[in-house]
Structure formats: C-alpha cells, structure tokens
Design a protein around this motif. Sequence first.
Motif, short mmCIF file in Angstrom:
data_model
loop_
_atom_site.label_atom_id
_atom_site.label_comp_id
_atom_site.label_asym_id
_atom_site.label_seq_id
_atom_site.Cartn_x
_atom_site.Cartn_y
_atom_site.Cartn_z
N ILE A 1 0.85 -1.20 0.00
CA ILE A 1 0.00 0.00 0.00
C ILE A 1 0.88 1.25 0.00
CG2 ILE A 1 -1.63 1.35 1.39
CD1 ILE A 1 -2.80 -1.39 2.31
N ARG A 2 1.91 1.24 0.84
CA ARG A 2 2.82 2.39 0.92
C ARG A 2 3.46 2.67 -0.44
NH1 ARG A 2 7.86 3.79 1.02
NH2 ARG A 2 8.61 1.68 0.72
N GLU A 3 3.92 1.63 -1.10
CA GLU A 3 4.58 1.79 -2.38
C GLU A 3 3.61 2.29 -3.45
OE1 GLU A 3 6.85 -1.69 -3.43
OE2 GLU A 3 7.81 -1.71 -1.46
N TYR B 1 8.97 6.81 3.75
CA TYR B 1 9.24 6.48 5.15
C TYR B 1 9.24 7.75 6.00
CZ TYR B 1 10.68 1.80 3.65
OH TYR B 1 10.72 0.53 3.13
N ALA B 2 9.75 8.83 5.44
CA ALA B 2 9.78 10.11 6.16
C ALA B 2 8.36 10.58 6.48
CB ALA B 2 10.52 11.16 5.35
N GLU B 3 7.45 10.41 5.54
CA GLU B 3 6.05 10.80 5.78
C GLU B 3 5.43 9.94 6.88
OE1 GLU B 3 4.63 12.51 1.48
OE2 GLU B 3 4.94 10.34 1.66
N LEU B 4 5.74 8.65 6.86
CA LEU B 4 5.23 7.78 7.92
C LEU B 4 5.84 8.12 9.27
CD1 LEU B 4 5.03 4.28 6.21
CD2 LEU B 4 3.16 5.82 6.80
N ALA B 5 7.12 8.46 9.26
CA ALA B 5 7.79 8.85 10.51
C ALA B 5 7.10 10.08 11.10
CB ALA B 5 9.26 9.14 10.26
N TYR C 1 11.51 8.91 14.78
CA TYR C 1 12.66 9.28 13.96
C TYR C 1 12.46 8.78 12.53
CZ TYR C 1 15.07 10.37 18.30
OH TYR C 1 15.42 10.92 19.51
N GLU C 2 13.06 9.49 11.58
CA GLU C 2 12.86 9.17 10.17
C GLU C 2 13.25 7.75 9.78
OE1 GLU C 2 13.93 11.73 6.96
OE2 GLU C 2 13.23 13.51 8.02
N GLY C 3 14.26 7.19 10.40
CA GLY C 3 14.71 5.84 10.04
C GLY C 3 13.88 4.72 10.64
N THR C 4 13.02 5.04 11.58
CA THR C 4 12.26 4.00 12.28
C THR C 4 11.30 3.24 11.38
OG1 THR C 4 12.52 5.21 14.36
CG2 THR C 4 10.77 3.57 14.26
N PRO C 5 10.46 3.89 10.57
CA PRO C 5 9.55 3.12 9.72
C PRO C 5 10.27 2.16 8.77
CG PRO C 5 8.79 5.38 9.85
CD PRO C 5 10.17 5.32 10.49
N GLU C 6 11.42 2.57 8.27
CA GLU C 6 12.16 1.67 7.38
C GLU C 6 12.54 0.38 8.12
OE1 GLU C 6 15.79 1.75 4.15
OE2 GLU C 6 15.47 3.50 5.41
N LYS C 7 12.91 0.51 9.39
CA LYS C 7 13.24 -0.67 10.19
C LYS C 7 12.01 -1.55 10.39
CE LYS C 7 17.11 1.43 12.57
NZ LYS C 7 17.69 1.88 13.82
N TRP C 8 10.86 -0.93 10.57
CA TRP C 8 9.62 -1.70 10.71
C TRP C 8 9.35 -2.50 9.44
CZ3 TRP C 8 6.42 3.15 12.45
CH2 TRP C 8 6.71 3.44 13.78
N PHE C 9 9.49 -1.84 8.30
CA PHE C 9 9.17 -2.49 7.03
C PHE C 9 10.21 -3.52 6.62
CE2 PHE C 9 6.14 0.96 6.78
CZ PHE C 9 5.04 0.34 6.17
#
Length: 86
Positions: free
Chosen positions: A16-18, A24-28, A34-42
Amino acid sequence: MRNKVSVWDRQTWSAIREVKGITYAELAKACDVYEGTPEKWFRGERNPKLKHQIAMAKALGIPLRSILADIKDPEIRAVIRAAYTD
C-alpha cells in the motif's frame, strides 16, 4: 493493557505504501518517530507499537474495519477505534 495486540501487516502495508507513494519520512512524521524508524519496521528489524500501527494505518488510508477485523476483545476494539478516530 499489556496484551500483545497487533494489527501490523508488514507485507500488505508495504505494498500500500509503495502504490500510494508514501515515503518512510512521511510515515515517521505521522507516527512521531525518527525518520529511520519506519524503514526498520518495514524491513522486519523492529515491530511498531500499537499506537504507531494505528497512526501508520491512518496515514496509509487503511479503513478502520480492516484494522479491527481480527480483534475480538470489545475493550481493545474500543481503544483502537478511539485512537483511530482521534
């Protein structure tokens, strides 16, 4: 509420995100992390807390009925519903 409640579906939410072009920045920003956190989740390195799952679902436009689909406990459903509509 210390139960392990999760509505997180990394694979579906990633698609859905893609498709929606949400970064990721928008989700953060939506999750107030922090900006890097959503990327770690995904990537599967970490799992988001329930409050972050709800914020992410809202940001991704995932309907509340989808979020509540597998939650049977009425108290937990009420908490999620209240958080989702804030």
